[in-house]
Enzyme design. Structure first.
Site, short mmCIF file in Angstrom:
data_model
loop_
_atom_site.label_atom_id
_atom_site.label_comp_id
_atom_site.label_asym_id
_atom_site.label_seq_id
_atom_site.Cartn_x
_atom_site.Cartn_y
_atom_site.Cartn_z
N SER A 73 0.82 -1.21 0.00
CA SER A 73 0.00 0.00 0.00
C SER A 73 0.85 1.26 0.00
CB SER A 73 -0.92 0.00 1.22
OG SER A 73 -0.14 0.02 2.41
N ASP A 127 5.22 -1.17 13.06
CA ASP A 127 4.45 -2.01 12.14
C ASP A 127 5.06 -3.41 12.04
OD1 ASP A 127 2.31 -2.53 10.49
OD2 ASP A 127 3.24 -1.71 8.68
#
Length: 413
Positions: free
Chosen positions: A19, A130
């Site tokens: 993304s 993350d």
């Protein structure tokens, strides 16, 4: 098709998409490299470019055997790229997709490697933000470790932080992948090193179980579970390992171990899990109720396999091959009343392999059969008791004398 990245690098072949951008196999002055080229809309954001420049020193200075080093940051026209070491191998998500779950020894060894990398990053003041299987690379050319595991390296340091600007996310957005988000991030608190520990403990749970502890269903439900639910036990692992997972999944950040402590403790536990086979448990929501088939699955072609796993893809319209590779995703922070919306008591408890999911049609059918069987058994027992009583009475009557019979007859007036 090859393309120039700045004046020193050439991107030759796409290795993967996410993304945030595209990862290329590239060439630099010192040989092969991996180039993460961010999306054009990100590259055109002047604030983000400024953040890149500010973070350059911290990212370039992070050196550790279990971290994919950033060699350079390129800002050139519409190109915004991180030039990284090239790791010859695959990512942990691909390994999980293939094997579903790992043997405990290999899982513990891989997570211990990642914990060591995090310890170095945290000591340098860098929080990953993350941590997930997509961002753990397995070096297939490195020496094999415990359980046949390949050396693990954590990648994409700083990407979430760079993209998470106040203007981009404001106060109603969060950065991360739902399955691995620490409760304090869901509640809107600033991310500290403890969020990486929570995410890494979630990865360890997933490597052992084949699914994440709070994943499954709508992303909002996943976020709510992180805040309100207690992790469900995993049967079949040593209690010392389970207690370590529970501590690192604590809701309070201060209760979690530091990365250096986690790496040390995991290596101490390796002898306990040596030679253990992968766990034999089923994902709690892996088997939908027969009479409650989701509409999306009913509409899917019969020959198309419905993907089932813990992580929830959040990139609208993403292709299945790319949806697992997203580096970050923005989501709305749930309001307090949503977080308190009755999630307690809905923890996803693992089931023994082959056992029906509670509430499913199969589970109800099994329960009905059990009730019928118990009812039939009760009738048989009652009948047997009645026959036994009748036989006992008959035997008593057969052995009675006439005098006994007279003694039991009612008196005449």
């Amino acid at each position: 098709m090859a393309r120039k990245i700045g004046s020193r690098y050439t991107a030759n072949q796409i290795l993967g998409r996410g993304s945030a951008g595209t990862v290329w196999l590239g060439e630099g002055p010192e040989g092969p490299v991996a180039i993460k080229l961010l999306r054009e809309d990100l590259a055109s954001d002047q604030e983000l470019v400024g953040r890149f420049v500010q973070e350059r020193t911290a990212l370039l200075g992070l050196e550790h055997p279990n971290v994919v080093s950033v060699r350079d940051l390129v800002v050139d026209g519409n190109d915004l790229a991180l030039v990284m070491d090239l790791v010859r191998g695959t990512d942990l998500r691909t390994r999980l997709d293939r094997d579903r779950r790992l043997a405990p020894e290999a899982a513990v060894a891989i997570v211990a490697d990642v914990a060591d990398g995090l310890a170095a990053a945290h000591a340098a003041g860098v929080v990953h933000r993350d941590v997930k299987p997509e961002n753990v690379l397995l070096d297939m050319q490195g020496p094999l470790g415990p359980g046949g595991s390949h050396p693990a390296l954590l990648t994409d340091f700083g990407v979430a932080k760079l993209i998470d600007s106040p203007r981009r996310t404001r106060a109603t957005k969060i950065i991360g992948t739902p399955d691995y988000l620490a409760p304090e991030i869901v509640e809107g608190l600033p991310p500290r090193a403890a969020v990486d520990i929570y995410a890494l403990a979630t990865v360890l749970y997933e490597l052992l179980a084949g699914f994440t502890p709070f994943g499954g269903g709508h992303p909002g439900a996943v976020l709510r579970r992180h805040v309100t639910e207690t992790v469900a036990p995993l049967p079949g692992i040593p209690d010392e390992l389970w207690q370590l997972i529970v501590q690192c999944l604590a809701k309070a950040p201060a209760s979690r171990l530091r990365a250096s402590e986690l790496g040390t403790r995991l290596r101490e536990l390796l002898p306990l899990v040596a030679g253990m086979p992968p766990l034999d448990v089923d994902e709690p929501d892996a088997e939908p109720a027969e009479d409650e088939t989701p509409a999306a699955e009913e509409a899917a072609p019969r020959d198309e396999e419905v993907r089932r796993r813990g992580a929830v893809p959040l990139v609208p319209g993403a292709k299945p091959a790319d949806s697992n590779r997203d580096t970050h995703t923005s989501m709305r922070v749930p309001a307090p009343d949503e977080l308190a919306g009755g999630a307690r008591g809905t923890a996803r408890v693992p089931r023994a392999a082959g056992a029906p999911r509670p509430g499913s049609a199969r589970h109800r059918a099994v329960a009905r059969r059990r009730r019928v069987a118990l009812g039939a058994a009760a009738v048989v027992l009652a009948a047997a008791a009645g026959v036994g009583a009748w036989l006992a009475t008959s035997e008593d009557d057969a052995g009675a004398t006439p005098q006994d019979m007279n003694n039991t007859a009612p008196a005449t007036p």
